[in-house]
Scaffold this active site. Structure first.
Site, PDB file in Angstrom:
ATOM      1  N   LYS A 115       0.857  -1.212   0.320  1.00  0.00           N
ATOM      2  CA  LYS A 115      -0.086   0.010   0.158  1.00  0.00           C
ATOM      3  C   LYS A 115       1.060   1.444  -0.102  1.00  0.00           C
ATOM      4  O   LYS A 115       0.819   1.983  -0.709  1.00  0.00           O
ATOM      5  CB  LYS A 115      -1.294  -0.093   1.080  1.00  0.00           C
ATOM      6  CG  LYS A 115      -1.475   1.243   1.434  1.00  0.00           C
ATOM      7  CD  LYS A 115      -1.349   1.862   2.109  1.00  0.00           C
ATOM      8  CE  LYS A 115      -1.886   3.817   1.988  1.00  0.00           C
ATOM      9  NZ  LYS A 115      -1.446   4.249   3.465  1.00  0.00           N
TER      10      LYS A 115
ATOM     11  N   ASP B  25      -6.342   1.274   1.055  1.00  0.00           N
ATOM     12  CA  ASP B  25      -5.840   1.573   2.245  1.00  0.00           C
ATOM     13  C   ASP B  25      -7.113   1.230   3.317  1.00  0.00           C
ATOM     14  O   ASP B  25      -8.450   0.996   2.307  1.00  0.00           O
ATOM     15  CB  ASP B  25      -5.989   3.324   2.807  1.00  0.00           C
ATOM     16  CG  ASP B  25      -6.975   4.002   2.414  1.00  0.00           C
ATOM     17  OD1 ASP B  25      -7.888   3.652   1.246  1.00  0.00           O
ATOM     18  OD2 ASP B  25      -6.973   5.482   3.091  1.00  0.00           O
TER      19      ASP B  25
END
Length: 217
Positions: free
Chosen positions: A121, A139
């Site tokens: 991420k 996220d």
DNA sequence: CTCCCGATAT
DNA sequence: ATATCAGGAG
């Protein structure tokens, strides 16, 4: 699951809702963005910006982070939470940047995820926001809203969500769509009080109907 | 899966 | 009091 047409409608709707969606982590170069994203795990952007305002004034290069005692860096980022892991990772990462990358943030995902404290991420945020390369960072907000809307399945991992979005969203829209989904999740389809009444996507949102029938927000 | 963890909203 | 916040590592 939403049809291709419905997903197009979602993209167009959030584009109108958040025409100025952007990265809210203050930074002035790829290195600062990397530090900010590492700090942002399980913490609000607002708090990160509050801390980095002074942090980026005190630490300007990887060398600055390496030469300061660990305990001092810990105190400088204490308000962020998870500060021991984050301080340790930042120092390790900076050491590697100096040894292997001439003090610069590498550009490829393979190299980025090799750095301590940087997972997929965080790597995707750096790729997309710092270097303009196509990537979709999943996220907590992106995961939540895509699942509520029915773009993804509840059981999907963040990687599966990312793959679905890469498949359903045109590549040239990945970066801006990512930011619009974040804004949508942060300010409208919030974790605790989603604004289902007044939501322009209510008609196609399975979760929205479920919520208004039961809890009544 | 658990742990790391302070600040804020509810 | 509890949930949540631009997650990652063991």
């Amino acid at each position: 699951m939403l049809t291709k047409k419905q997903i197009r409608h979602v993209l167009d709707t959030i584009a109108k809702m958040f025409p100025d969606a952007h990265c809210e982590l203050n930074h002035s170069n790829p290195f600062e963005l990397t530090i900010a994203v590492m700090l942002s795990a399980q913490c609000t952007d607002q708090m990160v910006n509050k801390v980095t305002k002074e942090l980026f004034n005190k630490y300007r290069t990887p060398e600055d982070y390496v030469r300061v005692p660990l305990e001092e860096l810990e105190q400088d980022i204490r308000q962020i939470g998870l500060y021991r892991n984050k301080a340790k990772n930042i120092k390790k990462m900076c050491q590697i940047l100096i040894e292997k990358y001439n003090g610069e943030i590498p550009r490829s995902r393979e190299e980025l995820v090799q750095l301590p404290g940087i997972g997929r991420k965080t790597a995707n945020v750096i790729m997309s926001t710092a270097f303009g390369d196509p990537a979709i960072a999943v996220d907590t907000h992106v995961e939540r809203v895509t699942k509520r809307l029915g773009i993804c399945r509840w059981k999907d991992t963040p990687l599966q969500v990312e793959k679905t979005l890469m498949k359903k969203v045109p590549k040239e829209e990945w970066a801006i769509t990512h930011h619009r989904l974040i804004f949508f999740g942060r300010y409208h389809c919030k974790a605790q009080n989603p604004q289902c009444h007044v939501c322009p996507l209510f008609e196609l949102c399975r979760e929205g109907k479920k919520r208004l029938n039961q809890k009544c927000v």
